[in-house]
Write a protein that holds these residues in place. Structure first.
Motif, PDB file in Angstrom:
ATOM      1  N   LEU A   1      17.200  -4.698 -32.617  1.00 53.40           N
ATOM      2  CA  LEU A   1      17.378  -4.885 -31.179  1.00 53.40           C
ATOM      3  C   LEU A   1      18.802  -4.554 -30.750  1.00 53.40           C
ATOM      4  N   LYS A   2      19.795  -4.881 -31.577  1.00 56.92           N
ATOM      5  CA  LYS A   2      21.176  -4.544 -31.241  1.00 56.92           C
ATOM      6  C   LYS A   2      21.373  -3.030 -31.210  1.00 56.92           C
ATOM      7  N   LEU A   3      20.729  -2.331 -32.141  1.00 54.36           N
ATOM      8  CA  LEU A   3      20.819  -0.868 -32.138  1.00 54.36           C
ATOM      9  C   LEU A   3      20.273  -0.303 -30.838  1.00 54.36           C
ATOM     10  N   ILE A   4      19.116  -0.791 -30.404  1.00 58.20           N
ATOM     11  CA  ILE A   4      18.514  -0.283 -29.172  1.00 58.20           C
ATOM     12  C   ILE A   4      19.352  -0.681 -27.970  1.00 58.20           C
ATOM     13  N   GLU A   5      19.875  -1.916 -27.959  1.00 58.75           N
ATOM     14  CA  GLU A   5      20.713  -2.377 -26.852  1.00 58.75           C
ATOM     15  C   GLU A   5      21.981  -1.546 -26.700  1.00 58.75           C
ATOM     16  N   SER A   6      22.461  -0.973 -27.817  1.00 55.41           N
ATOM     17  CA  SER A   6      23.714  -0.225 -27.775  1.00 55.41           C
ATOM     18  C   SER A   6      23.629   0.995 -26.859  1.00 55.41           C
ATOM     19  N   SER A   7      22.417   1.422 -26.516  1.00 54.97           N
ATOM     20  CA  SER A   7      22.251   2.543 -25.588  1.00 54.97           C
ATOM     21  C   SER A   7      22.601   2.146 -24.162  1.00 54.97           C
ATOM     22  N   GLY A   8      22.627   0.832 -23.884  1.00 56.46           N
ATOM     23  CA  GLY A   8      22.920   0.359 -22.536  1.00 56.46           C
ATOM     24  C   GLY A   8      21.736   0.383 -21.599  1.00 56.46           C
ATOM     25  N   GLN A   9      20.563   0.787 -22.100  1.00 55.24           N
ATOM     26  CA  GLN A   9      19.394   0.908 -21.218  1.00 55.24           C
ATOM     27  C   GLN A   9      18.671  -0.424 -21.005  1.00 55.24           C
ATOM     28  N   VAL A  10      18.667  -1.271 -22.046  1.00 50.23           N
ATOM     29  CA  VAL A  10      17.891  -2.506 -21.982  1.00 50.23           C
ATOM     30  C   VAL A  10      18.652  -3.654 -22.636  1.00 50.23           C
ATOM     31  N   HIS A  11      18.168  -4.870 -22.371  1.00 51.49           N
ATOM     32  CA  HIS A  11      18.668  -6.072 -23.030  1.00 51.49           C
ATOM     33  C   HIS A  11      17.473  -6.886 -23.489  1.00 51.49           C
ATOM     34  N   PHE A  12      17.648  -7.607 -24.594  1.00 54.89           N
ATOM     35  CA  PHE A  12      16.566  -8.394 -25.177  1.00 54.89           C
ATOM     36  C   PHE A  12      16.923  -9.879 -25.203  1.00 54.89           C
ATOM     37  N   LYS A  13      15.892 -10.692 -25.133  1.00 47.95           N
ATOM     38  CA  LYS A  13      16.027 -12.124 -25.356  1.00 47.95           C
ATOM     39  C   LYS A  13      14.892 -12.547 -26.277  1.00 47.95           C
ATOM     40  N   VAL A  14      15.233 -13.256 -27.362  1.00 48.41           N
ATOM     41  CA  VAL A  14      14.232 -13.673 -28.336  1.00 48.41           C
ATOM     42  C   VAL A  14      13.893 -15.142 -28.111  1.00 48.41           C
ATOM     43  N   GLU A  15      12.612 -15.397 -27.915  1.00 48.63           N
ATOM     44  CA  GLU A  15      12.115 -16.768 -27.769  1.00 48.63           C
ATOM     45  C   GLU A  15      11.010 -16.981 -28.788  1.00 48.63           C
ATOM     46  N   GLY A  16      11.366 -17.548 -29.942  1.00 45.26           N
ATOM     47  CA  GLY A  16      10.376 -17.696 -31.003  1.00 45.26           C
ATOM     48  C   GLY A  16       9.927 -16.334 -31.483  1.00 45.26           C
ATOM     49  N   ARG A  17       8.636 -16.039 -31.321  1.00 48.36           N
ATOM     50  CA  ARG A  17       8.113 -14.727 -31.705  1.00 48.36           C
ATOM     51  C   ARG A  17       7.786 -13.897 -30.470  1.00 48.36           C
TER      52      ARG A  17
END
Length: 392
Positions: free
Chosen positions: A370-386
């Motif tokens: 997820l950090k690799l994908i976030e590094s593009s600046g296009q999206v952000h992630f939030k993890v809640e359990g699964r």
């Protein structure tokens, strides 16, 4: 050995700077075939990152230039690559290009973690495992991660064994009751993958959330198996007995070849991608024969041919990687969801046409992906359990 290390260092520098001639490019990629140089090539890429990206300031123009130079070199060498059919080159060429840019972004994010990256690590999800469930003809189920190595069953004159490197191997041990047509099923849940050597010598890699049903011993005019989900096949040659793979919407017929079938129900089409040999794909009244480097896409409307599939992004799972460059973002996220057994929930702001990017091993925890994908600046992630929440 020392001479090769010196040559690879010299050629890599010219490759990264964009000053390599066509002959120097060919010499560099020829050297990548030498497995003993793997560590040296990795060190060269890491050195490139350390020299050109720091925690405080990233030289993004330099990284972009290196990335573009290497991609251009790959395009120049592509015809020779396809003719040599050398998969190791494809993997290293892609890794060299992507790690220079994506690795630099990783170096930055790991040394200056954002609040969101801290949240990703705190709610991490481990990668999938090398396991599956084998269901025998009599209904007995064997969880292969729990099974000891050696023979685990015998039926239809065939010995079924688990090897030390974690695969199921069928070996014809006698005449047996060959006419019984006893069917076995190898199945994986989300977050699982496994390999099987079928009784004819065909090797199959089974991806997550998939199943393969096949006879304990092939008899009759053809060798027929049924696939749900995704698998990569290296079919043993037998001109007298065609090998057939059926899914819910198509049948693939081969004599001996290497190909990948993605038949997940949540994808828009069943994709059959050929790496070696020839295959015939049939669905209803439609039939297509494809060559290496082509792909069929089967839908309710029929079969279409894609002449330029991105092979690295199709067979990456078999090699234990995520190769996401030039892939549709939501398609990439479905691959990730199956491997980590998570649910992806999208904010309305995420378009269906967005592209993903990056290369990374599937052995990492999900936070690294997820950090690799976030590094593009296009999206952000939030993890809640699964559950993975995706927003702009």
């Amino acid at each position: 050995m020392a001479e090769n290390e010196s040559n690879i260092a010299y050629l890599f520098k010219k490759l990264a700077d964009g000053t390599a001639s066509k002959e120097e490019l060919a010499a560099y990629f020829e050297l990548t075939k030498d497995n003993s140089l793997d560590d040296k090539i990795t060190a060269l890429m890491q050195a490139e990152l350390k020299n050109n990206a720091t925690p405080e300031i990233q030289d993004t123009e330099r990284i972009d230039r290196v990335y573009n130079n290497i991609e251009a070199a790959i395009r120049v060498q592509q015809p020779a690559i396809e003719k040599s059919n050398y998969p190791f080159f494809k993997r290293w060429a892609a890794a060299a290009a992507i790690l220079i840019v994506a690795g630099g972004l990783f170096y930055y994010s790991q040394n200056k973690p954002s609040k969101n990256n801290t949240q990703l690590v705190a709610n991490d999800v481990a990668p999938g495992q090398h396991t599956a469930t084998l269901t025998l003809a009599n209904g007995q189920k064997i969880v292969l991660s729990n099974a000891a190595t050696g023979q685990i069953a015998k039926q239809a004159g065939v010995s079924i064994a688990k090897t030390t490197n974690g695969r199921v191997v069928y070996t014809v041990a006698g005449n047996g009751d060959a006419e019984t047509g006893q069917l076995n099923t190898l199945s994986t849940a989300k977050g699982e993958t496994y390999q099987v050597n079928l009784p004819d010598g065909t090797q199959v890699w089974l991806n997550a959330a998939s199943s393969l049903t096949y006879p304990a011993r092939f008899v009759g005019a053809d060798r027929k198996v049924k696939l749900i989900g995704e698998a990569y096949f290296e079919v043993a040659k037998d001109k007298s007995h065609p090998f057939k793979v059926t899914t819910n919407t198509q049948e693939v017929t081969v004599l001996g070849t290497h190909f990948n079938i993605n038949a997940y129900s949540d994808e828009t089409a069943v994709a059959t991608t050929l790496l070696e040999g020839s295959v015939k794909v049939a669905s209803n009244t439609n039939t297509e024969i494809i060559k290496p480097g082509q792909q069929t896409l089967t839908t309710a409307r029929g079969i279409t041919i894609n002449n330029n599939p991105i092979i690295e992004g199709i067979t990456d799972w078999k090699d234990g990687d995520f190769a996401l460059n030039n892939q549709n973002f939501k398609t990439a996220m479905r691959k990730i969801a199956r491997w980590y057994d998570v649910e992806i929930i999208y904010d309305a702001s995420i378009p269906d046409t967005m592209q993903a990017g990056g290369w990374i091993s599937r052995n990492n925890n999900i936070s690294a992906i997820l950090k690799l994908i976030e590094s593009s600046g296009q999206v952000h992630f939030k993890v809640e359990g699964r559950r993975i929440l995706v927003r702009k």
